[in-house]
Design a protein around this motif. Sequence first.
Motif, PDB file in Angstrom:
ATOM      1  N   ALA A  46      33.548  29.233  52.262  1.00 41.75           N
ATOM      2  CA  ALA A  46      32.969  30.249  51.382  1.00 41.75           C
ATOM      3  C   ALA A  46      34.056  31.121  50.762  1.00 41.75           C
ATOM      4  O   ALA A  46      33.970  31.492  49.580  1.00 41.75           O
ATOM      5  CB  ALA A  46      31.971  31.112  52.153  1.00 41.75           C
ATOM      6  N   ARG A  47      35.092  31.456  51.534  1.00 43.72           N
ATOM      7  CA  ARG A  47      36.194  32.248  50.979  1.00 43.72           C
ATOM      8  C   ARG A  47      36.920  31.483  49.883  1.00 43.72           C
ATOM      9  O   ARG A  47      37.305  32.056  48.852  1.00 43.72           O
ATOM     10  CB  ARG A  47      37.179  32.647  52.085  1.00 43.72           C
ATOM     11  CG  ARG A  47      36.643  33.683  53.057  1.00 43.72           C
ATOM     12  CD  ARG A  47      37.752  34.372  53.828  1.00 43.72           C
ATOM     13  NE  ARG A  47      38.484  33.482  54.724  1.00 43.72           N
ATOM     14  CZ  ARG A  47      38.149  33.253  55.990  1.00 43.72           C
ATOM     15  NH1 ARG A  47      37.066  33.829  56.513  1.00 43.72           N
ATOM     16  NH2 ARG A  47      38.887  32.466  56.758  1.00 43.72           N
ATOM     17  N   LEU A  49      35.674  29.094  47.956  1.00 47.00           N
ATOM     18  CA  LEU A  49      34.804  29.026  46.787  1.00 47.00           C
ATOM     19  C   LEU A  49      34.737  30.372  46.075  1.00 47.00           C
ATOM     20  O   LEU A  49      34.663  30.432  44.832  1.00 47.00           O
ATOM     21  CB  LEU A  49      33.409  28.573  47.207  1.00 47.00           C
ATOM     22  CG  LEU A  49      33.311  27.142  47.738  1.00 47.00           C
ATOM     23  CD1 LEU A  49      31.918  26.874  48.288  1.00 47.00           C
ATOM     24  CD2 LEU A  49      33.659  26.125  46.656  1.00 47.00           C
ATOM     25  N   ASN A  50      34.787  31.447  46.830  1.00 46.59           N
ATOM     26  CA  ASN A  50      34.785  32.776  46.215  1.00 46.59           C
ATOM     27  C   ASN A  50      36.065  33.003  45.419  1.00 46.59           C
ATOM     28  O   ASN A  50      36.037  33.616  44.341  1.00 46.59           O
ATOM     29  CB  ASN A  50      34.636  33.842  47.295  1.00 46.59           C
ATOM     30  CG  ASN A  50      34.287  35.206  46.731  1.00 46.59           C
ATOM     31  OD1 ASN A  50      33.521  35.313  45.779  1.00 46.59           O
ATOM     32  ND2 ASN A  50      34.847  36.263  47.302  1.00 46.59           N
ATOM     33  N   ALA A  51      37.188  32.501  45.929  1.00 44.92           N
ATOM     34  CA  ALA A  51      38.440  32.588  45.172  1.00 44.92           C
ATOM     35  C   ALA A  51      38.322  31.792  43.879  1.00 44.92           C
ATOM     36  O   ALA A  51      38.757  32.249  42.808  1.00 44.92           O
ATOM     37  CB  ALA A  51      39.601  32.066  46.019  1.00 44.92           C
ATOM     38  N   HIS A  53      35.611  31.137  42.263  1.00 44.25           N
ATOM     39  CA  HIS A  53      34.639  31.812  41.404  1.00 44.25           C
ATOM     40  C   HIS A  53      35.226  33.037  40.716  1.00 44.25           C
ATOM     41  O   HIS A  53      34.654  33.553  39.744  1.00 44.25           O
ATOM     42  CB  HIS A  53      33.419  32.209  42.241  1.00 44.25           C
ATOM     43  CG  HIS A  53      32.283  32.770  41.453  1.00 44.25           C
ATOM     44  ND1 HIS A  53      31.814  32.196  40.281  1.00 44.25           N
ATOM     45  CD2 HIS A  53      31.506  33.883  41.656  1.00 44.25           C
ATOM     46  CE1 HIS A  53      30.804  32.912  39.809  1.00 44.25           C
ATOM     47  NE2 HIS A  53      30.612  33.942  40.620  1.00 44.25           N
ATOM     48  N   HIS A  54      36.373  33.519  41.186  1.00 43.18           N
ATOM     49  CA  HIS A  54      37.044  34.652  40.562  1.00 43.18           C
ATOM     50  C   HIS A  54      38.183  34.214  39.639  1.00 43.18           C
ATOM     51  O   HIS A  54      39.053  35.023  39.282  1.00 43.18           O
ATOM     52  CB  HIS A  54      37.562  35.623  41.624  1.00 43.18           C
ATOM     53  CG  HIS A  54      36.481  36.508  42.170  1.00 43.18           C
ATOM     54  ND1 HIS A  54      35.532  36.050  43.058  1.00 43.18           N
ATOM     55  CD2 HIS A  54      36.162  37.803  41.923  1.00 43.18           C
ATOM     56  CE1 HIS A  54      34.689  37.029  43.349  1.00 43.18           C
ATOM     57  NE2 HIS A  54      35.057  38.104  42.678  1.00 43.18           N
ATOM     58  N   GLN A  62      32.239  31.539  32.970  1.00 45.88           N
ATOM     59  CA  GLN A  62      32.049  31.051  34.342  1.00 45.88           C
ATOM     60  C   GLN A  62      31.303  29.707  34.347  1.00 45.88           C
ATOM     61  O   GLN A  62      30.213  29.602  34.903  1.00 45.88           O
ATOM     62  CB  GLN A  62      31.286  32.095  35.164  1.00 45.88           C
ATOM     63  CG  GLN A  62      31.948  33.471  35.164  1.00 45.88           C
ATOM     64  CD  GLN A  62      31.034  34.545  35.707  1.00 45.88           C
ATOM     65  OE1 GLN A  62      30.753  34.585  36.904  1.00 45.88           O
ATOM     66  NE2 GLN A  62      30.537  35.411  34.819  1.00 45.88           N
ATOM     67  N   ASN A 149      42.734  28.190  41.620  1.00 43.83           N
ATOM     68  CA  ASN A 149      42.456  29.285  42.556  1.00 43.83           C
ATOM     69  C   ASN A 149      42.034  28.753  43.915  1.00 43.83           C
ATOM     70  O   ASN A 149      42.500  29.219  44.969  1.00 43.83           O
ATOM     71  CB  ASN A 149      41.338  30.176  42.000  1.00 43.83           C
ATOM     72  CG  ASN A 149      41.858  31.335  41.170  1.00 43.83           C
ATOM     73  OD1 ASN A 149      42.962  31.303  40.653  1.00 43.83           O
ATOM     74  ND2 ASN A 149      41.030  32.365  41.018  1.00 43.83           N
TER      75      ASN A 149
END
Length: 239
Positions: A46-47, A49-51, A53-54, A62, A149
């Motif tokens: 999840a971390r 994927l969050n990176a 997504h940013h 997006q 990312n």
Amino acid sequence: MSETHDPAGHNAFDDLARDAVYQAIFGRRDVRSQFSTAPLDDAVLARLLNAAHHAPSVGYMQPWNFIIIRDMARRQAMRELFLAARQQELPQIEADRRALYAKLKLEGICESAVNICVTCDRNRSRNSPLGRWHNPQMDLYSTVCAVQNFWLAARAEGIGVGWVSIVDTPALQRLLGMPDHVVPIAYLCVGPVHGFSNKPDLERVGWGTRLPLADLIMSDCFGGEGEAELKQIARTLSG
């Protein structure tokens, strides 16, 4: 956080944080054969994927999605697509390099903890031409930024990533049930690894070497001479 490397006070990282960013960049590897059998924790995934997504995206579109592929039967079907594409690619390789090409480990589809296909939804910003009116491919480029990312964050977490690019795109779209307006950008093999190589695999086996940075710097126009001081510093860094 102190800002010791920014005399103007404009938000530079401190030494430790700055060095960690460069460590992730220079230590990133395209992993094929170093995957372990350990699972990938969902909190870590999840971390990452969050990176992703940013990532920067033109027009804040997006356009990315992330297909998480755990099913081994589907992954084995993907590997069959890879093997077929590799056979098609082989005749295009220079004759004197085909033996080396045949020995290369170019995927970890079934060995990695999970596969992820990063896609670009080309309809997501169809009503917003900001940044795309003259360059409609910017949604594709933005999605590639999300891949980078993800990759750098994975290296910081000690997680390996391998990009499988040898695959027929329409066949991959059919395998994963993508509609026509969704384009697969990167098929990634992701998971814990035994370790990271000191050099990229293709450099280590003699397939190629990193080009000198100074040879790629041009001044004011393509092929423009100049920037002698900058080039000398670049040579020092490369050395």
